[in-house]
Write a protein that holds these residues in place. Sequence first.
Motif, PDB file in Angstrom:
ATOM      1  N   LYS A   1      17.515  -5.205  70.161  1.00  0.00           N
ATOM      2  CA  LYS A   1      18.753  -4.611  69.656  1.00  0.00           C
ATOM      3  C   LYS A   1      19.779  -4.545  70.789  1.00  0.00           C
ATOM      4  O   LYS A   1      19.446  -4.115  71.899  1.00  0.00           O
TER       5      LYS A   1
ATOM      6  N   TRP B   1      24.053  -0.710  70.328  1.00  0.00           N
ATOM      7  CA  TRP B   1      23.412  -0.180  69.124  1.00  0.00           C
ATOM      8  C   TRP B   1      22.185   0.649  69.484  1.00  0.00           C
ATOM      9  O   TRP B   1      21.850   1.616  68.780  1.00  0.00           O
TER      10      TRP B   1
ATOM     11  N   THR C   1      31.106  -6.429  60.951  1.00  0.00           N
ATOM     12  CA  THR C   1      30.265  -5.736  61.919  1.00  0.00           C
ATOM     13  C   THR C   1      28.918  -5.373  61.324  1.00  0.00           C
ATOM     14  O   THR C   1      27.859  -5.647  61.918  1.00  0.00           O
ATOM     15  N   PHE C   2      28.933  -4.781  60.128  1.00  0.00           N
ATOM     16  CA  PHE C   2      27.692  -4.245  59.578  1.00  0.00           C
ATOM     17  C   PHE C   2      26.935  -5.244  58.707  1.00  0.00           C
ATOM     18  O   PHE C   2      25.875  -4.920  58.180  1.00  0.00           O
TER      19      PHE C   2
ATOM     20  N   ASN D   1      26.162  -7.841  60.481  1.00  0.00           N
ATOM     21  CA  ASN D   1      25.533  -8.511  61.623  1.00  0.00           C
ATOM     22  C   ASN D   1      24.961  -7.573  62.669  1.00  0.00           C
ATOM     23  O   ASN D   1      24.329  -8.037  63.620  1.00  0.00           O
ATOM     24  N   TYR D   2      25.209  -6.257  62.525  1.00  0.00           N
ATOM     25  CA  TYR D   2      24.655  -5.349  63.537  1.00  0.00           C
ATOM     26  C   TYR D   2      23.138  -5.429  63.503  1.00  0.00           C
ATOM     27  O   TYR D   2      22.527  -5.581  62.459  1.00  0.00           O
ATOM     28  N   GLN D   3      22.534  -5.381  64.662  1.00  0.00           N
ATOM     29  CA  GLN D   3      21.084  -5.533  64.767  1.00  0.00           C
ATOM     30  C   GLN D   3      20.618  -6.844  64.143  1.00  0.00           C
ATOM     31  O   GLN D   3      19.537  -6.927  63.565  1.00  0.00           O
TER      32      GLN D   3
ATOM     33  N   ALA E   1      22.184  -3.171  55.788  1.00  0.00           N
ATOM     34  CA  ALA E   1      23.176  -4.114  56.293  1.00  0.00           C
ATOM     35  C   ALA E   1      23.926  -4.740  55.115  1.00  0.00           C
ATOM     36  O   ALA E   1      23.367  -4.917  54.033  1.00  0.00           O
TER      37      ALA E   1
ATOM     38  N   LEU F   1      32.352 -11.993  66.920  1.00  0.00           N
ATOM     39  CA  LEU F   1      31.186 -11.209  67.350  1.00  0.00           C
ATOM     40  C   LEU F   1      30.349 -12.018  68.334  1.00  0.00           C
ATOM     41  O   LEU F   1      29.755 -13.033  67.969  1.00  0.00           O
TER      42      LEU F   1
ATOM     43  N   LYS G   1      27.157  -8.176  70.722  1.00  0.00           N
ATOM     44  CA  LYS G   1      27.202  -7.445  69.464  1.00  0.00           C
ATOM     45  C   LYS G   1      26.124  -7.882  68.484  1.00  0.00           C
ATOM     46  O   LYS G   1      25.754  -7.139  67.581  1.00  0.00           O
ATOM     47  N   VAL G   2      25.636  -9.113  68.641  1.00  0.00           N
ATOM     48  CA  VAL G   2      24.597  -9.635  67.747  1.00  0.00           C
ATOM     49  C   VAL G   2      23.480 -10.202  68.610  1.00  0.00           C
ATOM     50  O   VAL G   2      23.650 -11.236  69.264  1.00  0.00           O
TER      51      VAL G   2
ATOM     52  N   SER H   1      26.224   0.528  54.911  1.00  0.00           N
ATOM     53  CA  SER H   1      25.402   0.768  56.099  1.00  0.00           C
ATOM     54  C   SER H   1      25.569   2.162  56.673  1.00  0.00           C
ATOM     55  O   SER H   1      24.892   2.510  57.643  1.00  0.00           O
TER      56      SER H   1
END
Length: 481
Positions: A96, A100, A277-278, A280-282, A289, A314, A325-326, A441
């Motif tokens: 991660k 995050w 963003t959400f 692709n987060y994590q 997601a 990103l 970020k990813v 998310s």
Amino acid sequence: MSQRLRPVSPIWVAGRPQHGEEEFFVTHPFDDSPVGATSWATSGQVEAAVAAAAGVAREAAALPAHVRAEALEHVRRRLDEEAETCAELVTAESGKPISWARAEVRRAVSTFRWAAEEARRFSGTLQRLDTDAAAEGRVALVRRFPRGPVLGISPFNFPLNLVAHKIGPAIAAGCPIVVKPAPATPLSALHLGALFSETDLPPAMLSVLPVPNDRAAQLVEDPRLPVVSFTGSGPVGAQIMRQVPDKHVTLELGGNGAALVAADYPRRDWAAERIATFGNYQAGQSCIAVQRVFIEAGAFADMAERITDHVRSLPTGDPSDPACKVGPMISVEAAERVESWVADAVDGGAKVLCGGSPRSGATLEPTVLAEVRQDALVLREEVFGPVLVLQSVDSFEAGLAAINDSRYGLQAGVFTERLPQVMQAHRDLEVGGVVIGDVPSFRADQMPYGGVKASGVGREGVASAMDDYTTERVLILPDTL
């Protein structure tokens, strides 16, 4: 990337540090480098942990609320003190991005704070019974009491906070708990075991046991663990329900997170940035997601361009880099699966708006797809990867119907500022939570959290989980005592 290899982490058997007979390395998903080691719990250690939990159940239930609250507050304080070290541990074992991971540690601190507070206010209710003539002169005191020891099974994607969501409510409610962390990410859970060993709780109240998934049935089926709280994949959750139909089982399973953007929603760039963003987060490895994005036709072209631009911005790479970020997915195998689903969608006529490049190890380029056929896996199933699917809908009502056209029902995000649409979404969407003006998310750790349909049964969130871990008992009293 270089990682400092940590000492071999002990497992926690009835609150005591031990080592199993077989050690294994925990590796970084970004480059497969070893970042730590621990050992598998032996069958004997599993038996000792379960027997201890059953043996301490009465003592745990009788613990004063202040003792349980003070232990939870101690862990909250220690996590806060060690926040950066814990974030680095989360990044190392899960891949991660560090930004995050820091957010996850802050949430875990909050989860234990809520658990400490709930332990102090977990009280009964008084009910008058003279509403019927036959019950005049009586009142009912309704209190909740522990069902018994809990088995908590946690996933890899939130290796700290989702373990906190098992342990915190159990301790707050007076239930011993045996935690089985995800085999890929056991180190954060083991660190929590170490922090709890510093408290005045009876040691047998907590065990943290790394156990291979193919040996988990021994724990799931043990009658001395009457409550099973599982967070993870749908097929495994369904198997648990079949295995132990007589137990109290709570399941937080998969999602197929959807967002709906109304044509007249004025904050389009906000919506686009949040969706990008959400999604692709994590690396998209969150059950809430964003995956499916439904946009009213009048706004589709503009929103598709905005979302795609934000996704392109990103950065991927080394998750220890604050600019990343990813990050990578949890394994090469997981990345290969998502890559194959994207290829299947493209073969079926989907248009790639960005991304779609070949993966690099476990890292996938964030991808946006449009014109996806209705039976494609990226639309029907939970991708659990950095993929967004955009679809145009003719009306707000059609968007709601499209969200419901899924066997999952965890949360949905609705971008509208019209109150009638807000109320319609809350009424009509077949999900556990509706988020207005933001993505699905969003989660606050104190709120009831869970889904319907194939997304599970029961609710997480500290107070909600405490209700699941306990059962009501009614005391009927004369009101003239």
